[in-house]
Design an enzyme around this catalytic site. Sequence first.
Site, PDB file in Angstrom:
ATOM      1  N   MET A 171      -9.239   7.970  -0.419  1.00  0.00           N
ATOM      2  CA  MET A 171      -9.977   8.168   0.803  1.00  0.00           C
ATOM      3  C   MET A 171     -10.358   9.849   0.587  1.00  0.00           C
ATOM      4  O   MET A 171      -9.672  10.620   0.235  1.00  0.00           O
ATOM      5  CB  MET A 171      -9.292   8.399   1.908  1.00  0.00           C
ATOM      6  CG  MET A 171      -8.484   6.988   2.277  1.00  0.00           C
ATOM      7  SD  MET A 171      -7.650   6.894   3.976  1.00  0.00           S
ATOM      8  CE  MET A 171      -6.704   5.420   3.906  1.00  0.00           C
ATOM      9  N   ASP A 191      -6.739  -6.701   3.838  1.00  0.00           N
ATOM     10  CA  ASP A 191      -6.198  -5.523   4.093  1.00  0.00           C
ATOM     11  C   ASP A 191      -6.054  -4.891   5.350  1.00  0.00           C
ATOM     12  O   ASP A 191      -7.052  -4.639   6.114  1.00  0.00           O
ATOM     13  CB  ASP A 191      -7.003  -4.531   2.988  1.00  0.00           C
ATOM     14  CG  ASP A 191      -6.244  -3.078   3.023  1.00  0.00           C
ATOM     15  OD1 ASP A 191      -5.108  -3.035   3.602  1.00  0.00           O
ATOM     16  OD2 ASP A 191      -6.609  -2.220   2.253  1.00  0.00           O
ATOM     17  N   GLY A 192      -4.816  -4.751   5.949  1.00  0.00           N
ATOM     18  CA  GLY A 192      -4.634  -3.949   7.156  1.00  0.00           C
ATOM     19  C   GLY A 192      -3.999  -5.049   8.397  1.00  0.00           C
ATOM     20  O   GLY A 192      -4.580  -5.845   8.550  1.00  0.00           O
ATOM     21  N   GLY A 193      -2.929  -4.500   8.713  1.00  0.00           N
ATOM     22  CA  GLY A 193      -2.090  -5.111   9.705  1.00  0.00           C
ATOM     23  C   GLY A 193      -1.433  -6.408   9.222  1.00  0.00           C
ATOM     24  O   GLY A 193      -1.016  -7.323  10.184  1.00  0.00           O
ATOM     25  N   MET A 230     -11.386  -6.214   4.899  1.00  0.00           N
ATOM     26  CA  MET A 230     -10.605  -5.324   5.705  1.00  0.00           C
ATOM     27  C   MET A 230     -10.436  -5.889   7.046  1.00  0.00           C
ATOM     28  O   MET A 230     -11.327  -6.593   7.685  1.00  0.00           O
ATOM     29  CB  MET A 230     -11.509  -4.027   6.177  1.00  0.00           C
ATOM     30  CG  MET A 230     -11.694  -2.915   4.881  1.00  0.00           C
ATOM     31  SD  MET A 230     -10.253  -2.739   4.062  1.00  0.00           S
ATOM     32  CE  MET A 230      -9.288  -1.784   5.164  1.00  0.00           C
ATOM     33  N   GLY A 245      -9.286   3.769   6.805  1.00  0.00           N
ATOM     34  CA  GLY A 245      -8.732   4.876   6.961  1.00  0.00           C
ATOM     35  C   GLY A 245      -7.347   5.224   7.349  1.00  0.00           C
ATOM     36  O   GLY A 245      -6.895   6.245   6.926  1.00  0.00           O
ATOM     37  N   HIS A 289      -8.371   1.100  -4.213  1.00  0.00           N
ATOM     38  CA  HIS A 289      -9.421   0.826  -3.120  1.00  0.00           C
ATOM     39  C   HIS A 289     -10.012   2.067  -2.835  1.00  0.00           C
ATOM     40  O   HIS A 289      -9.315   3.094  -2.294  1.00  0.00           O
ATOM     41  CB  HIS A 289      -8.399   0.243  -1.976  1.00  0.00           C
ATOM     42  CG  HIS A 289      -9.270  -0.084  -0.642  1.00  0.00           C
ATOM     43  ND1 HIS A 289      -8.734  -0.079   0.675  1.00  0.00           N
ATOM     44  CD2 HIS A 289     -10.539   0.103  -0.499  1.00  0.00           C
ATOM     45  CE1 HIS A 289      -9.496  -0.307   1.499  1.00  0.00           C
ATOM     46  NE2 HIS A 289     -10.849  -0.098   1.040  1.00  0.00           N
ATOM     47  N   GLY A 321       1.152  -2.224   3.958  1.00  0.00           N
ATOM     48  CA  GLY A 321       1.596  -0.974   3.987  1.00  0.00           C
ATOM     49  C   GLY A 321       2.843  -1.048   4.847  1.00  0.00           C
ATOM     50  O   GLY A 321       3.957  -0.978   4.391  1.00  0.00           O
ATOM     51  N   SER A 322       2.612  -0.848   6.167  1.00  0.00           N
ATOM     52  CA  SER A 322       3.723  -0.349   7.174  1.00  0.00           C
ATOM     53  C   SER A 322       4.733  -1.369   6.957  1.00  0.00           C
ATOM     54  O   SER A 322       5.952  -1.321   7.325  1.00  0.00           O
ATOM     55  CB  SER A 322       3.296  -0.075   8.543  1.00  0.00           C
ATOM     56  OG  SER A 322       2.278  -0.942   8.679  1.00  0.00           O
ATOM     57  N   GLY A 331      -3.027   3.744   7.939  1.00  0.00           N
ATOM     58  CA  GLY A 331      -1.945   2.580   7.760  1.00  0.00           C
ATOM     59  C   GLY A 331      -1.676   2.316   9.219  1.00  0.00           C
ATOM     60  O   GLY A 331      -1.807   3.092  10.397  1.00  0.00           O
ATOM     61  N   GLY A 332      -1.023   1.237   9.829  1.00  0.00           N
ATOM     62  CA  GLY A 332      -0.237   1.009  10.887  1.00  0.00           C
ATOM     63  C   GLY A 332      -0.964   0.682  11.950  1.00  0.00           C
ATOM     64  O   GLY A 332      -0.595   0.806  13.262  1.00  0.00           O
ATOM     65  N   MET A 342     -12.385   4.390  -0.694  1.00  0.00           N
ATOM     66  CA  MET A 342     -13.019   4.714   0.590  1.00  0.00           C
ATOM     67  C   MET A 342     -13.680   5.907   0.706  1.00  0.00           C
ATOM     68  O   MET A 342     -13.258   6.902   1.137  1.00  0.00           O
ATOM     69  CB  MET A 342     -11.980   4.630   1.676  1.00  0.00           C
ATOM     70  CG  MET A 342     -11.374   2.927   2.032  1.00  0.00           C
ATOM     71  SD  MET A 342      -9.753   3.019   2.834  1.00  0.00           S
ATOM     72  CE  MET A 342      -8.526   3.068   1.530  1.00  0.00           C
ATOM     73  N   ASP A 357      -4.608   3.534  -2.024  1.00  0.00           N
ATOM     74  CA  ASP A 357      -5.953   3.992  -1.289  1.00  0.00           C
ATOM     75  C   ASP A 357      -6.589   5.363  -1.547  1.00  0.00           C
ATOM     76  O   ASP A 357      -5.816   6.244  -1.053  1.00  0.00           O
ATOM     77  CB  ASP A 357      -5.359   3.950   0.270  1.00  0.00           C
ATOM     78  CG  ASP A 357      -5.103   2.326   0.848  1.00  0.00           C
ATOM     79  OD1 ASP A 357      -5.961   1.679   0.891  1.00  0.00           O
ATOM     80  OD2 ASP A 357      -3.961   1.977   1.111  1.00  0.00           O
ATOM     81  N   HIS A 378      -1.190  -1.190  -4.303  1.00  0.00           N
ATOM     82  CA  HIS A 378      -2.437  -1.028  -3.727  1.00  0.00           C
ATOM     83  C   HIS A 378      -2.443   0.719  -3.653  1.00  0.00           C
ATOM     84  O   HIS A 378      -1.790   1.222  -2.835  1.00  0.00           O
ATOM     85  CB  HIS A 378      -2.562  -1.727  -2.493  1.00  0.00           C
ATOM     86  CG  HIS A 378      -3.829  -1.539  -1.724  1.00  0.00           C
ATOM     87  ND1 HIS A 378      -4.889  -2.341  -2.232  1.00  0.00           N
ATOM     88  CD2 HIS A 378      -4.242  -0.656  -0.811  1.00  0.00           C
ATOM     89  CE1 HIS A 378      -5.897  -1.947  -1.426  1.00  0.00           C
ATOM     90  NE2 HIS A 378      -5.501  -1.228  -0.516  1.00  0.00           N
ATOM     91  N   SER A 406       0.916  -1.235   0.008  1.00  0.00           N
ATOM     92  CA  SER A 406      -0.193   0.060  -0.200  1.00  0.00           C
ATOM     93  C   SER A 406       0.636   1.237   0.173  1.00  0.00           C
ATOM     94  O   SER A 406       1.837   1.386   0.767  1.00  0.00           O
ATOM     95  CB  SER A 406      -0.920   0.088   1.336  1.00  0.00           C
ATOM     96  OG  SER A 406      -1.309   1.455   1.526  1.00  0.00           O
TER      97      SER A 406
END
Length: 213
Positions: free
Chosen positions: A35, A173-175, A135, A140, A64, A195-196, A142-143, A66, A33, A31, A6
């Site tokens: 928003m 997606d996420g973590g 999700m 909303g 993606h 991402g992170s 990252g991290g 949002m 994002d 990816h 991401s």
Amino acid sequence: MQVAPSILSADFGNLARDVKEICDSGCNFVHVDVMDGHFVPNLTIGPVVVSAIAKAATKPLDIHLMVENNTFFVELFAPLKPAYISFHIEEEKHPHRLIQKIRSLGIKPAIVLNPNTIPEELEYLLADLDMVLLMSVNPGFGGQSFINTVLPKAKKLNEMRNRLNPNCLIEVDGGVSDKNIQALKDVGVDVVVAGSYVFKHQNKAQAIKSLQI
Ligand code: DX5
Ligand code: ZN
């Protein structure tokens, strides 16, 4: 397992450099994002910046959304020819119509489910989708920490897609990190967004490789 880093976690002062770096490091997708500050409490990038990303990228884009007005944003990003555009089912009154519209623009349609949205919502849509994005954080930022309930949910969705549309991919997606990648693989996930984990890693190629199990 395919990997879509991401760019939300990239250095935006050196965006083209970072996009090139993840592509050269063996990622499968980029990816992006988007928003709008309404659907989620954060605001990111529009077509001007995404077109700079598309120019620098040598891998297909996975956009993606949002946002509140999905159709408006689909039309805005379609000329950039991303591989996928995904939209949140929670924010769309006519998901079936929007899937058809995205496909008519030559883009693969995908639907995103927030952590609390049940996969059964997709019973009559799965046959028309190329990907479902689950999700594993609240959209909303990252991290954030990985929400574990995505694992039984992905398992259920895997059974549904095997029955209704075996070609439909499952993305999470996420973590995502090397700590949960095996569990995601075990429940049938095909693509992860990271991402992170990728951007904070000293060696991005190594980070991406550690997820391509
Ligand atoms: C969150 C975004 C994610 C985010 C992932 O709303 O959809 O793509 O950038 O970042 P990490 O991998 O750091 O959770
Ligand atoms: Zn995302």
